[in-house]
Write a protein that holds these residues in place. Structure first.
Motif: not given
Length: 275
Positions: A50-60, A144-153
């Protein structure tokens, strides 16, 4: 999902409180509430997929996205995004041990644009993770919150482990993930009660993503009775598991998608990207 369920989903992504906006202009990320946690409620839940696929789509979507694997005893997300595992004593454990370490050097780039990973090494010894407390994790997640737009944990459901409750405390939005198992709702209720007993707010973790549904005769009303809201429902997708085993993403370059899976995934992406 019906209209009422959609309204529930929209509601959980509302802003937390106006006082939390203080100093927001100092942050580099596009999203203020960008620490998103996922915790399994029972066996049979594939959070990594779930997280890996979600992360890819958010990055896109143009969001600089970092995936954090807190399963320190059994990390696996590096495989799902087709990365080499971190070397012993590097990656997550190194930045936890010292605030002098440049966290950017421990974050792995993936082959996907704007998608990054912070992971433990599978070679680390279990006992090396017993001495960390909430402050260590809060410092890393705050950076990480300051560096990235979104962080999935990816959060392990191990209540005595500091990474479990510490992540719950730090997350802005949290989801339990569950399958059609009798113990799922009980496990969630027990963990929420325990977290509340030690002073951790649990309201953000009363939302449930159902995973790998197989149309089993199951009483979903029990979630409502326990104050839990089902906000997403993903069907079991055999090809998704097969692709994950090869280090490939189901949502990328797949000619035949499961419509329900993609519909729910796009809904989740939309809500997280626009909250």
């Amino acid at each position: 999902m019906d209209r009422r369920s959609t309204e529930v989903v929209d509601g959980i992504f509302s802003k937390i409180s106006s006082k939390d906006l203080i100093g927001a202009e100092l942050l580099e990320s596009k999203l203020i509430y960008n620490l998103i946690g996922f915790m399994p409620a029972c066996d049979g839940v594939d959070n990594a997929m779930l997280i890996s696929n979600l992360g890819y789509l958010l990055a896109q979507k143009g969001l600089n996205t970092c995936i954090v694997d807190l399963k320190v005893f059994y990390p696996n997300l590096y495989h799902y995004v087709d990365c080499a595992p971190p070397k012993k004593s590097s990656g997550l454990i190194k930045v936890l041990k010292s605030d002098k370490v440049d966290i950017r050097e421990e974050i792995q780039t993936t082959k996907y644009d704007r998608l990054f990973l912070l992971s433990p090494s599978p070679q680390d010894l279990m006992e090396e993770y017993f001495d960390f407390d909430f402050e260590h994790l809060e410092r890393v997640l705050g950076t990480l919150k300051q560096i990235f737009d979104i962080v999935l944990i990816d959060i392990p459901n191990i209540p005595p482990l500091e990474f479990c409750l510490g992540a719950m405390k730090s997350c802005h939005i949290g989801f339990f993930t569950a399958t059609e198992r009798m113990d799922a709702s009980i496990n969630m209720a027990k963990l929420l009660d325990f977290a509340s007993s030690v002073g951790i707010s649990t309201a953000k973790f009363t939302n449930v993503i159902m995973m790998n549904l197989q149309n089993i005769d199951y009483d979903f009303d029990v979630f409502k009775e326990m104050g839990l809201n089902i906000v997403m429902a993903f069907p079991y997708v055999k090809d998704g598991i097969a692709r994950a085993n090869k280090g490939k993403l189901y949502v990328k370059d797949n000619a035949l998608f499961n419509r329900q899976f993609m519909k729910e995934m796009q809904r989740l992406v939309k809500q997280l990207a626009e909250q």
